[in-house]
Design an enzyme around this catalytic site. Sequence first.
Site, PDB file in Angstrom:
ATOM      1  N   THR A 285      31.423  42.030  39.695  1.00 52.56           N
ATOM      2  CA  THR A 285      32.152  43.637  39.666  1.00 52.56           C
ATOM      3  C   THR A 285      31.855  43.905  38.270  1.00 52.56           C
ATOM      4  OG1 THR A 285      33.820  43.265  41.223  1.00 52.56           O
ATOM      5  CG2 THR A 285      34.195  44.846  39.615  1.00 52.56           C
TER       6      THR A 285
ATOM      7  N   GLU B 288      32.296  44.087  45.824  1.00 54.20           N
ATOM      8  CA  GLU B 288      32.913  43.004  46.164  1.00 54.20           C
ATOM      9  C   GLU B 288      32.089  41.577  45.862  1.00 54.20           C
ATOM     10  OE1 GLU B 288      35.378  40.751  46.169  1.00 54.20           O
ATOM     11  OE2 GLU B 288      34.513  39.461  47.943  1.00 54.20           O
TER      12      GLU B 288
ATOM     13  N   SER C  88      43.199  44.990  46.312  1.00 54.25           N
ATOM     14  CA  SER C  88      42.265  44.562  45.366  1.00 54.25           C
ATOM     15  C   SER C  88      43.148  43.695  44.050  1.00 54.25           C
ATOM     16  CB  SER C  88      41.541  45.844  44.928  1.00 54.25           C
ATOM     17  OG  SER C  88      41.038  45.639  43.535  1.00 54.25           O
TER      18      SER C  88
HETATM   19  N1  GLU Z   1      36.760  42.907  45.544  1.00 51.53           N
HETATM   20  C1  GLU Z   1      37.428  42.497  44.224  1.00 51.53           C
HETATM   21  C2  GLU Z   1      38.586  43.128  43.997  1.00 51.53           C
HETATM   22  O1  GLU Z   1      38.907  44.531  44.557  1.00 51.53           O
HETATM   23  C3  GLU Z   1      36.556  42.923  43.121  1.00 51.53           C
HETATM   24  C4  GLU Z   1      35.485  42.003  43.109  1.00 51.53           C
HETATM   25  C5  GLU Z   1      35.052  40.951  42.291  1.00 51.53           C
HETATM   26  O2  GLU Z   1      35.468  41.003  41.185  1.00 51.53           O
HETATM   27  O3  GLU Z   1      35.252  39.783  42.992  1.00 51.53           O
HETATM   28  O4  GLU Z   1      39.759  42.589  43.695  1.00 51.53           O
END
Ligand code: GLU
Length: 598
Positions: A415, A435, A477
């Site tokens: 991210t 993601e 998230s």
């Molecule tokens: N999908 C993760 C979340 O929303 C963010 C992606 C990541 O940093 O792994 O927490």
Amino acid sequence: MRGRGFRSVLVTLVAGSLALAGVAVSADSAAPVGPPTSTGTGGAAATVERLATQAAIATLRKGGNAIDATVTAAAVLGVTEPFSCGVGGGGFMVVYQAPLRPRGRPHVFTLDSRERAPAAMRPDSFMEGGRPLVFNDARYSGLSVGVPGTVRGWSEALRRYGSKRVTLAQALAPAIAIARSGFEVDQTFFDQISDNRDYFDDVPASAALYLDADGTPRDVGTTFRNPELAQTYELIARGGANAFYTGDLANAIVQTVTAPSIAPSANHRWRPGVMAASDLAAYVAPQRAPTRVRYRGADVFGMGPPSSGGSTVGEALNILEGYTLSGMTREAALHLYLEASRYSFADRGAYLGDPDFVKVPLRGLLSKGFAQTRRALIGERAVPGSVPPGDPAPFSGGVTANGEASITSTRAGTTTHLTVSDKQGNVATYTFTIESTGGSGLVVPGRGFLLNNELTDFNFDSVTHPNRVEGNKRPRSSMAPTIVLRGGKPLLALGSPGGSTIITTVLQILVDRLDLGTPLPQALANPRATQRNGRTTTAEPAFIASPEALALTGRGHAFVSTPEVGAATGMEFLGGGRVVVAAEPARRGGGSALVVKP
Ligand code: GLU
């Protein structure tokens, strides 16, 4: 963050492109990377890489505000960091709007551009034969793709909080120039393709973009151009967000999700998803109330549900407020930081989900009374395992919620995070993602971007958990863009990538800065440890090698090594319009923090 070798070439190239795009390029563009820290006035920006930070600063210089500059930089990152973020994903922004009158009220807003599950998704969509799919089978599929929120988010951010001097088309211009002129492939870019190669080579569109004809990743040192992404951005520049959510582009996304084009030679099974054109047409990016906790005389504003960022950071801060950390040894303070993280993660795992679908007992989770019940459980030694969730109901004003203890979805990931301020005093702090690194592995043919796998952030192994899969729902998230005000004025703004470790990274930086008196750039650089209600604590090698870690081991903490946790950016407001803005000095090759007037 590209590698170190190529940037000077690249920056010259892009300086030309930015100028072509009508964006003034700063005189400091000759330096190849960084700097990780700058101090000055007139506005500031920090991102994981220099091109994006420069684009933000250029926007500020030509009169755009912090939000305009954030969208401009984010669009660049969508080109240069395509495996971490982009128009195929989603994110969360926290915005501080400076009062228009001297004694007017400051406002903090949050914008939710989180991906949404297609309407036809069901709690058992990721189950086969009564069992949940293994992660990669779920991830590399059409099923994991949520309706992307990024483009609607950018357009809403500009509409609601932008200066109105920068249109969406203008915000996209530097990114379009970079996508066309290209940039040099570095080791990180190469490695991120390598990690996905076995899946990208199943998908002709992904292979065509990221692999050479011999099936290997684009070579380090070659120029990577993405004219198809430039065309996608141009389509959005002409038609606004609706050009993404309706019409040919929306249909191409639906086609990719529901009938992914897979090579006959593929060595994996790619499950189709259930997205419809109506899912894209219906996508909205709502403004939501921020979470807010009082900590050491400051107000900490964070991202509320469907993110667990604000509530989990907030609960942990409330727990920690009962201790005088500033009077303790660093080791003792870190022990409490780890244990407070453990208890707040237990509650996050049990209660957090999309507030449009489940009752989240937010008031209770963020109450001082509930924190007291959790603090009472913390002792001198680490708990040798995970702890059960607490009961926030008595502190929730009558809201009872169905919690379900959960050990899933504490993965770390990638991210990216940006922090930007302007000379009027507005601040934007924005985390966005697709993601996993490389998302679902599905490039939309002819459109130049990867689709997210955000739906694997659901507890897809449970049909009852508050974060179970449901149609039109947003997965929980961990993103935690955060703004701290003191006396109603900005004191700090920060955030990080890193999946569920985002929460502890933000918390650790806040504790280091607010309690232990560490200057912000050093707080960002310090070695990290992340306890997420597990038996072991994941930590960076430098943390494990520290004297504090040895003492913590004596208290029962068990550390497991990981190369890196997070890649934060942040800024501290020093008064009189001065800020110190910081990016990582080393993680992921080092980020870039610049000010308008050094
Ligand atoms: N999908 C993760 C979340 O929303 C963010 C992606 C990541 O940093 O792994 O927490």
